[in-house]
Write a protein that holds these residues in place. Structure first.
Motif, mmCIF file in Angstrom:
data_model
loop_
_atom_site.group_PDB
_atom_site.id
_atom_site.type_symbol
_atom_site.label_atom_id
_atom_site.label_comp_id
_atom_site.label_asym_id
_atom_site.label_seq_id
_atom_site.Cartn_x
_atom_site.Cartn_y
_atom_site.Cartn_z
ATOM 1 N N ARG A 1 67.662 38.038 -25.106
ATOM 2 C CA ARG A 1 66.995 38.379 -26.359
ATOM 3 C C ARG A 1 67.224 39.855 -26.694
ATOM 4 N NH1 ARG A 1 63.866 34.229 -27.897
ATOM 5 N NH2 ARG A 1 62.894 32.884 -26.330
ATOM 6 N N SER B 1 68.806 38.363 -40.963
ATOM 7 C CA SER B 1 67.485 38.145 -40.369
ATOM 8 C C SER B 1 66.577 39.354 -40.504
ATOM 9 C CB SER B 1 67.627 37.763 -38.892
ATOM 10 O OG SER B 1 68.043 38.874 -38.111
ATOM 11 N N SER C 1 60.835 40.028 -42.678
ATOM 12 C CA SER C 1 60.839 40.212 -41.226
ATOM 13 C C SER C 1 60.563 41.644 -40.795
ATOM 14 C CB SER C 1 62.183 39.758 -40.648
ATOM 15 O OG SER C 1 63.249 40.512 -41.185
ATOM 16 N N ILE D 1 59.340 41.140 -36.957
ATOM 17 C CA ILE D 1 58.859 39.882 -36.396
ATOM 18 C C ILE D 1 59.906 39.232 -35.496
ATOM 19 C CG2 ILE D 1 57.355 39.542 -38.384
ATOM 20 C CD1 ILE D 1 59.255 37.336 -39.329
ATOM 21 N N ARG D 2 59.458 38.282 -34.715
ATOM 22 C CA ARG D 2 60.301 37.610 -33.728
ATOM 23 C C ARG D 2 61.470 36.872 -34.355
ATOM 24 N NH1 ARG D 2 56.900 32.775 -31.115
ATOM 25 N NH2 ARG D 2 58.987 31.997 -30.654
ATOM 26 N N ALA D 3 61.383 36.549 -35.652
ATOM 27 C CA ALA D 3 62.458 35.812 -36.321
ATOM 28 C C ALA D 3 63.724 36.639 -36.483
ATOM 29 C CB ALA D 3 61.986 35.315 -37.681
ATOM 30 N N ALA D 4 63.647 37.956 -36.266
ATOM 31 C CA ALA D 4 64.865 38.774 -36.275
ATOM 32 C C ALA D 4 65.724 38.370 -35.080
ATOM 33 C CB ALA D 4 64.505 40.250 -36.201
ATOM 34 N N THR D 5 67.008 38.113 -35.313
ATOM 35 C CA THR D 5 67.864 37.583 -34.251
ATOM 36 C C THR D 5 69.124 38.416 -34.071
ATOM 37 O OG1 THR D 5 69.140 36.123 -35.708
ATOM 38 C CG2 THR D 5 67.084 35.246 -34.798
ATOM 39 N N ARG E 1 71.936 34.318 -32.334
ATOM 40 C CA ARG E 1 70.712 33.672 -32.805
ATOM 41 C C ARG E 1 69.591 33.688 -31.772
ATOM 42 N NH1 ARG E 1 71.229 34.269 -38.075
ATOM 43 N NH2 ARG E 1 72.801 32.930 -39.055
ATOM 44 N N GLN F 1 66.189 35.129 -30.586
ATOM 45 C CA GLN F 1 65.107 35.812 -31.275
ATOM 46 C C GLN F 1 64.680 37.076 -30.528
ATOM 47 O OE1 GLN F 1 62.024 32.796 -31.871
ATOM 48 N NE2 GLN F 1 62.696 32.573 -33.995
ATOM 49 N N ASN G 1 56.841 39.626 -31.692
ATOM 50 C CA ASN G 1 57.011 40.712 -32.656
ATOM 51 C C ASN G 1 57.052 42.057 -31.937
ATOM 52 O OD1 ASN G 1 56.668 38.646 -34.488
ATOM 53 N ND2 ASN G 1 54.609 39.269 -35.118
#
Length: 650
Positions: free
Chosen positions: A164, A201, A206, A250-254, A258, A260, A273
């Motif tokens: 990650r 992302s 985000s 936020i965690r959706a940033a990748t 992909r 997270q 986050n």
């Protein structure tokens, strides 16, 4: 260091150019063009022919190896907004029997980014050479097309990327558990990531900035710099004074595979986050930026044909320069008769954000005098203050290119079992003071577990933390018993120490190189190679630039018989290493015969793997300013001491 083999004084065209400019200035009127900064007079900047758009940064970087198989996004940044047309505008190919993966192309004109995304079920083939080609890109402003297709290559590894991404640094700084105070209300907000991110992302959904009622959370523009792996949130207006704000990615940033984000709200392996808070104070006073120094210096007559060109800015606001304003459109190079020089990239350094480096697409011509211009005025460079501070006038200087001999290029160093360790405390252990220390990687020591203090890891182990001394290790801690040390952690610690010793021996065995700067590395720009001091090296008079000259695999080795000292005393005493033109922290090595002291005054950005016989020390007790190392700090027979230190494993 590189040595010139010839010189030239062909400046006839430049002399005529300057006389013409002076005559125009004396004739009255400036035709609406930006003036050049000069001594005693303001002259008119000659306007070169329009420059075609250029690719300024790519991911994966050119000639990179070991690219993950699930690296599904190929990204290119442009010098200006462009249009991409035609089926072959952005292609990914490989030689038979490999079959090029299917994909789609998107373009974000606001961020000047083009992305080739592999189809949902597609992956890259292992151990395969890929070629990426961009063509038919046209400037939206001038209609000019790229001078020629832009081609780069990379080679895949044999595994997927499952790591990650993390946030390695924020502005304002991340402090815990209380907000950072005294932040100027005209600040911009930024987050630097440990790896390249998927640009799509990072957006207004985000990356947010909020405040508690009755404060109204400010809107802002979010952008992402491919070259710096940095996301920016610029509020639409200055923030309210005396108000606490919360910034969140936020965690959706990748990342490009992909994966997270692993933030600071949950322990690994969970995604979470990244949140930081700060309280505003009065804004900094408006003050124009200016060019502080250049490389090459003005009128230099011995500049190697493969050199890059840089300008370091004085920024009175204390902020970084705005990367959106530092590009081939604002930093240009021309030859005789104002012939534009094609540019491979123009980027800001990631350490200070105040040094812009221009890399020509092809080597310069020996015997030719070139003129570099950094544009000022309304459409020129500016800082990240809100509102931004511009550079009042354009800045121009000239230099002459010559052929140079090239130093031998050292080979990479094998770290083996030590490669996952961000820090190693030798036989003495490791001590942290402060609550803002974060180590992104494993740490270890052959001392007993009580030799580690002020730290906790992602395995749930706690090593003598207090309310004022509690640092996070985003990895595991390996020590000798007693618990949490055990036979397994002891074996891993032993293997890491043996590997670090072997790496140290490799560095010592390297053929010696030049004695750079007579022992003082500050204010130097060095090409890849080995630099040797029989005694010590210091980095005290200014920052050090390491120029990879476009080779992402370029290696820099520093050998010293005794100590390494970075920085001087005082609130502005921190010194940094600037990586230019593809230089990477993972390819920088410091072999230290005795001890290393890194920015005792706190602050600064160090780069590379430090392997020292004795102690490695970061900052000094009581310093709140964050000291950053992108690399490793490995002590063989002593320990490592940190005060509010961030270590990012490269």
């Amino acid at each position: 260091m590189k040595q010139p083999t010839s010189q030239s004084s062909h400046r006839t065209w430049l002399t005529a150019l300057m006389l013409s400019a002076l005559a125009a200035g004396c004739g009255g009127g400036d035709s609406g063009r930006d003036p050049i900064l000069g001594s005693g007079a303001t002259v008119v900047t000659p306007v070169p022919a329009a420059v075609a758009p250029a690719v300024t940064a790519v991911v994966p970087v050119n000639d990179s190896t070991g690219v993950a198989l699930n690296h599904t996004l190929i990204t290119a940044a442009f010098s200006e907004p462009v249009s991409l047309s035609g089926a072959g505008a952005f292609t990914l190919s490989c030689a038979a029997p490999c079959v090029a993966p299917a994909g789609s192309v998107t373009f974000d004109a606001s961020q000047q980014l083009a992305t080739f995304e592999l189809a949902p079920t597609a992956t890259l083939a292992p151990a395969t050479n890929y070629t990426v080609t961009i063509s038919n890109a046209k400037s939206l402003a001038s209609g000019l097309a790229m001078a020629s297709p832009y081609v780069w290559r990379f080679t895949t590894g044999i595994t997927a990327d499952t790591t990650r991404p993390r946030v390695s640094l924020t502005v304002p700084a991340t402090t815990s558990p209380v907000p950072l105070t005294g932040v100027p209300a005209n600040t911009a907000i930024s987050a630097v990531f440990t790896e390249a991110m998927a640009p799509g992302s990072l957006n207004a959904a985000s990356f947010t900035l909020t405040c508690a009622s009755p404060c109204v959370s400010p809107p802002g523009a979010v952008s992402y710099s491919v070259a710096r792996k940095t996301a920016f949130f610029k509020p639409s207006a200055a923030l309210a004074v005396g108000t606490t704000y919360t910034a969140t990615v936020i965690r959706a940033a990748t990342d490009l595979a992909r994966n997270q984000l692993a933030g600071n709200q949950a322990a690994l392996p969970a995604a979470s986050n990244h949140v930081w808070t700060f309280t505003t104070a009065a804004p900094t006073a408006p003050a124009n930026v200016s060019v502080l120094s250049t490389r090459p210096a003005a009128n230099a007559a011995n500049v190697c044909t493969n050199a890059s060109i840089s300008a370091t800015f004085s920024v009175p606001s204390g902020f970084e320069m705005d990367p959106a304003t530092v590009s081939a459109a604002s930093f240009s190079l021309s030859g005789p008769a104002l012939t534009p020089v094609a540019v491979a990239s123009v980027v800001l350094d990631d350490a200070t954000g105040r040094t812009a480096t221009l890399k020509p697409l092809a080597p310069l011509t020996a015997g030719v005098t070139y003129a570099a211009v950094v544009k000022g005025g309304v459409n020129g460079v500016r800082d990240l203050a809100n509102p931004a501070n511009p550079m009042a006038a354009s800045y121009q200087w000239s230099f002459t290119a010559v052929n140079c001999t090239q130093p031998p290029v050292p080979s990479a160093i094998v770290l083996g079992a030590a490669s996952t360790f961000a820090s190693y405390g030798g036989t003495a252990g490791m001590t942290n003071q402060g609550i803002d220390t974060v180590i992104n990687g494993d740490i270890g020591t052959t001392a007993v577990s009580t030799g580690v203090t002020g730290l906790h890891d992602t395995d749930g182990n706690v090593y003598t933390v207090t309310p004022l001394n509690d640092g996070a290790v985003n990895g595991s801690i390996y020590t000798y018993p007693p618990a949490p040390g055990n036979a397994t952690t002891k074996a891993i610690a032993d293997a890491a120490l043996n590997a670090a010793q072997n790496a140290y021996n490799q560095l010592v065995a390297m053929p010696p190189g030049a004695y750079a700067g007579a022992g003082e590395l500050g204010l130097l720009t060095l090409a890849p190679g080995t630099y040797t001091s029989a005694t010590s090296y210091k980095l005290t008079q200014g920052d050090l630039t390491l120029d990879a000259q476009g080779d992402p695999n370029a290696v820099f080795i520093f050998q010293m018989g005794s100590s390494l000292t970075v920085g001087i005393a005082g609130p502005t005493g921190a010194r940094s290493i600037i990586l230019a033109n593809g230089a990477q922290a993972k390819n920088v090595f410091w072999q230290v015969g005795t001890s290393a002291t890194i920015n005792a005054a706190g602050g600064g950005f160090m780069k590379g793997t430090i392997i020292a016989q004795q102690a490695v020390t970061f900052s000094t007790a009581g310093n709140a300013k964050l000291t950053v190392l992108d690399g490793r700090a490995l002590s063989l027979i002593s320990g490592v001491t940190m005060v509010n230190t961030r270590i990012n494993l490269p």
